[in-house]
Structure formats: structure tokens, C-alpha cells
Design an enzyme around this catalytic site. Sequence first.
Site, PDB file in Angstrom:
ATOM      1  N   LYS A   1       0.858  -1.187   0.000  1.00 38.41           N
ATOM      2  CA  LYS A   1       0.000   0.000   0.000  1.00 38.41           C
ATOM      3  C   LYS A   1       0.888   1.228   0.000  1.00 38.41           C
ATOM      4  CE  LYS A   1      -1.621   3.138   2.346  1.00 38.41           C
ATOM      5  NZ  LYS A   1      -1.742   4.252   1.440  1.00 38.41           N
TER       6      LYS A   1
ATOM      7  N   GLY B   1      -4.697   3.273  -2.168  1.00 38.33           N
ATOM      8  CA  GLY B   1      -5.882   3.753  -1.460  1.00 38.33           C
ATOM      9  C   GLY B   1      -5.468   4.489  -0.206  1.00 38.33           C
TER      10      GLY B   1
ATOM     11  N   GLY C   1      -4.783   5.386   3.745  1.00 39.69           N
ATOM     12  CA  GLY C   1      -4.236   4.652   4.886  1.00 39.69           C
ATOM     13  C   GLY C   1      -5.335   4.182   5.822  1.00 39.69           C
TER      14      GLY C   1
ATOM     15  N   VAL D   1      -7.314   1.178   3.229  1.00 38.50           N
ATOM     16  CA  VAL D   1      -6.496   0.032   2.790  1.00 38.50           C
ATOM     17  C   VAL D   1      -5.460  -0.338   3.868  1.00 38.50           C
ATOM     18  CG1 VAL D   1      -4.887  -0.801   1.042  1.00 38.50           C
ATOM     19  CG2 VAL D   1      -6.836   0.624   0.365  1.00 38.50           C
ATOM     20  N   GLY D   2      -4.768   0.677   4.376  1.00 38.59           N
ATOM     21  CA  GLY D   2      -3.743   0.424   5.399  1.00 38.59           C
ATOM     22  C   GLY D   2      -4.365  -0.217   6.630  1.00 38.59           C
TER      23      GLY D   2
ATOM     24  N   GLU E   1       9.628   2.296  10.276  1.00 40.18           N
ATOM     25  CA  GLU E   1      10.650   3.282   9.892  1.00 40.18           C
ATOM     26  C   GLU E   1       9.994   4.649   9.998  1.00 40.18           C
ATOM     27  OE1 GLU E   1      13.723   2.750   9.337  1.00 40.18           O
ATOM     28  OE2 GLU E   1      13.809   0.595   9.003  1.00 40.18           O
TER      29      GLU E   1
ATOM     30  N   CYS F   1      13.566  11.735   5.957  1.00 40.78           N
ATOM     31  CA  CYS F   1      13.579  11.313   7.358  1.00 40.78           C
ATOM     32  C   CYS F   1      14.969  11.481   7.954  1.00 40.78           C
ATOM     33  CB  CYS F   1      13.126   9.866   7.457  1.00 40.78           C
ATOM     34  SG  CYS F   1      14.028   8.790   6.342  1.00 40.78           S
TER      35      CYS F   1
ATOM     36  N   GLU G   1      10.009  17.232  14.113  1.00 40.23           N
ATOM     37  CA  GLU G   1      10.391  16.998  12.718  1.00 40.23           C
ATOM     38  C   GLU G   1       9.576  17.942  11.832  1.00 40.23           C
ATOM     39  OE1 GLU G   1       8.964  13.432  10.688  1.00 40.23           O
ATOM     40  OE2 GLU G   1      10.992  13.117   9.938  1.00 40.23           O
TER      41      GLU G   1
END
Length: 481
Positions: free
Chosen positions: A178, A209, A211, A214-215, A253, A287, A387
Site C-alpha cells: 500500500k 488507497g 491509509g 487500505v492500510g 521506519e 527522514c 520533525e
Amino acid sequence: MKTDINRETIRTLRTHYIDGAFVESHGREVMDIVKPANGQVIARVTLADEEDTRHAIAAAKSAFASFGRSAKEDRAKILRRLHEAASARLDDLTTAMVEEYGGVVQFAGPIVRSGVNAFLAAEKALQELPLTRSWGNTTVTLEPVGVAGLITAWNANTLFICLKLASAVAAGCTVVIKPSELSSLQTRVLVEALHEANLPKGLLNVITGLGTVVGAELVRNRDVAKISFTGSVAVGEKIMRDGAETMKRVTLELGGKSPTILLDDAVLDQAIPSALVMAFLNSGQACAAGTRLLVPKNRFDAVKRAIRDAMRAFTVGDPADPKTAVGPMMSQKQYERIQSYIRKGIDEGAEILVGGEGHPEGFEAGYFVKPTVFVNVNNDMTVAQEEIFGPVLCVITYESEDEAIRIANDSKYGLHAAVLGTDLERARRVASQIRAGRVVINGMTDDPQAPWGGFKYSGIGREYGRYGIEAFLETRAILVS
Ligand code: NAD
């Protein structure tokens, strides 16, 4: 049909890749894809729903019955075929990253290449990884964990997909990928390329799709054994929480706020450009970006001069121009996020050395921001702790090596770090005290066999090389009495 990523017309994508074929989406929601360099709609993509996802999981489950028992050499052959198939569309993949994401071509080219090379790196790691060990009447084997759900972020789509897919295949897992829905065009080019590798049906499934749709289905589905995720801390935490119900194995990650320690013996002419490359990596949407530069107080004035000089090379502009160092941000949301952090930095008392609020002159149409360097930053400030995920660098002074190490480690994150200095022994000594998954000395560098991943809130587990493959394996012992 090949996706022509140079065409001017609006493209429509209505299919997902399930069981070795492009199939019509069951989900009906349509999303616009906007080009970050000018804010124009360039594509419309039909998003998958839970049913598409379950269809893909069933295909992966069925394929796992045989691929899960494949020999090392069969997996190695598949990895070589994947490499060959992806290599054939290197230029198209780079063009798609420049167009859909706004990645500067000087970064997009190398990052796409390292994604494609991940298949060969995984093959090498697999060949060197013993999958069986025996002693006495005991045999221990490393077994594929099962169907893996691979969920990725938008800032280096090809790299993340290839890297996770390569490790999973090397381990003998089948996958449902995904990708970020914001990377639909790039994903389409990549999947068309990988289709040519003629994989066993159901080994690779790719569903575009949301998150939350689908996630979330991948995370909750009992037939998915493992989630390998690249993205934000907030979503990573949710995956751990929700995945616990089905005892998911997870690799996460996540984000970073990476320190670059400039030691007092560093040669500024080399060290400052190097520090800025790490700060503005992938237009700051990285990142690993080195967004906190720690400098000795007694060299602060010289550092400021060197930064002002070196910043002339960090030009903003058309991402397709090879001279451009910083392209547009990915979306209007990203643009606004970065503006709000720049404002916050000013409000908290940091001083702008270069850049500032608003669009750079002449770049009002797309999501361009000014590469910004703050000085007089205290490590407690929001801009030094959170961040930002944009081209904003905080310069922080220190008085001693110990203080530099303390500030570097005073962060919830621990993904990446850098040390710049002339005495290598000393640089290594400092590096060994930094709580981060990777520390580079004297400039950004990579090794596809070296682990990648974070301490603390930067994540759980490692990718790359044998470490990446091990994340998709379970250990089984057979004992004869
Ligand atoms: P994000 O967390 O918003 O999204 C990442 C992926 O998760 C997307 O595919 C998204 O659709 C999906 N997702 C969203 N909600 C979900 C849910 N409830 N369940 C399952 N999946 C869900 O992150 P992003 O904005 O795409 O990426 C930026 C973040 O990624 C930054 O924090 C960055 O540091 C991090 N990142 C980390 C690495 C690394 O290697 N450590 C690399 C790149 C980016």
C-alpha cells in the site's frame, strides 16, 4: 498499456495490481493528483476499498502456499528478474518522481537507482545468510513469516517499495503493498515495470488507497502476518496498537531530527557544504535530513559566514532542472506546515540567517518555500525538537564535545546523525556515543548492506541487507529425540 508520464493530458488510473493482473477498482472514490511545481491537476486516481484489499490479501495468501517453500536459488532468480525489469524503466521512474512529487532530478535520479539496486543488494545478502543451522539432533531454519503488508510514505516511493519488496521476496514472503496514495503515478510506472518480471501470480499485489481504509485493513486482517511501515510516528503508533490484536510482527521506519556535529577541527569550506547537503536532502523532505547543526561556540561567526556563502549553491527552482537543489514541497499541506514552523521559530526567538516565511520570489505558483537557516537556536525550542520535514536548518552552539553529544542525544528521535571533523579517531569516538541507527562521518554516504532504522521514536527494527531480510523471517527448530 504503458503509462506515458510525459503526456500533457490528465491521466486516469482505475486499476490495482492483484494476482498478476491490473484489475478494475472495486472502490469508487476518486482523488486528484496535483503537480507540486505548479499546483495543476495532472491525474485522477480511483482509490481502493476494503474489498480490493481483501482480494489482494487472498491472492498473496494463496501464492504463499508455494512461494513460502521456495528455495534460496529460486528467490535469487526472482530478485535478478525484478532488478532487470525495474532497470528498464529507470528514466521513466525518475521523471515520474520529478513530476508527481516535485523531487529535484539531482536527488531523484540517484534515489530511484538505489531503489532498483535494492533487488541485487538483497540477492547478495540472501546468498550470504545461512537459512539453516544444525548441531546434534537439532536443525534450526529461518522461515518466511507469511503474507506481508508493506505500507510506504510519499517522499521516496520507488526506493521504499523496492527495498521492502526485495527483503520480503528474499525471505520467501508474498506481499500486498500500500503505497502512499499521493504517489499513484510513480507507483503505476513501477508496477508496470515489475509486471514484466513475470513473477509467480499473487506474489506481488499493489493496492492504491487511503491509509485509513487500505492500510487499516492490512493491519487488522488475520491473514497478514507482518507489517513493514515507513511513515509518521503517529501512524506507526496506531499500527502497533491495532496490530497487537492479531499479533502482527512490525517493522516501523519513522521520523527523525538528525544532528550533525561539527567538531572544532573541521575544515569549514568542506564541512559546511556537506552539512547543508544533509540538511536539504530531498528538498528537506527526508527522514534522515540533518536538521540540527551543532557548532563550537568559538567558531560561530566563521560558521555563519560559511553558511551564507554556501547557501548560494542551494537554489530553488524547477525540479527538472539539474541545477536545482531545492524543489517544491509535496503539497499545499506540506507548504503550510513548513510556514507554520518558520513562524514558530521566529516567535520562540530564533534568528533567521537565510530564508524566512513565504514563497521565494518568482515561485508563487507551486508549493515552493525558502530554504531557511535559523541561528541562535536553543535545543528546547519546537523547531529543534519536532520533525519539520522541510528545508529548515537549526544551528545550535556548544561549548565542549560532551555538551555536543548531550545535545545530539537530547531528542525523541534517533534515526541518523553525522560527525564532521579532521581527526578520524576523534570523530569515531564521538559517533560511538550517539544514540542513532546510523552515524555517517564526513558526509552523506550509503551502504546497501548496512542496517537502516531508528532508536527511540524513529522506529522499530531495521531494513537493508541481511537485517532487512531477517525482519521477514521466523525461526523454527526441529529436534529429534
Ligand atoms: P504517514 O504516516 O502520514 O503515511 C505513511 C503511510 O501510512 C501512507 O501510505 C498512508 O496512507 C498510510 N497510513 C495512514 N494512516 C494509516 C492507518 N491508520 N493505518 C495504516 N496505514 C496508514 O507519513 P507520510 O506523511 O507519508 O510520510 C512522512 C513521514 O514518514 C515523516 O515522519 C518521515 O520522517 C517518515 N519517513 C521515515 C523514513 C524512514 O526510513 N525512517 C523514510 C521516509 C519517511
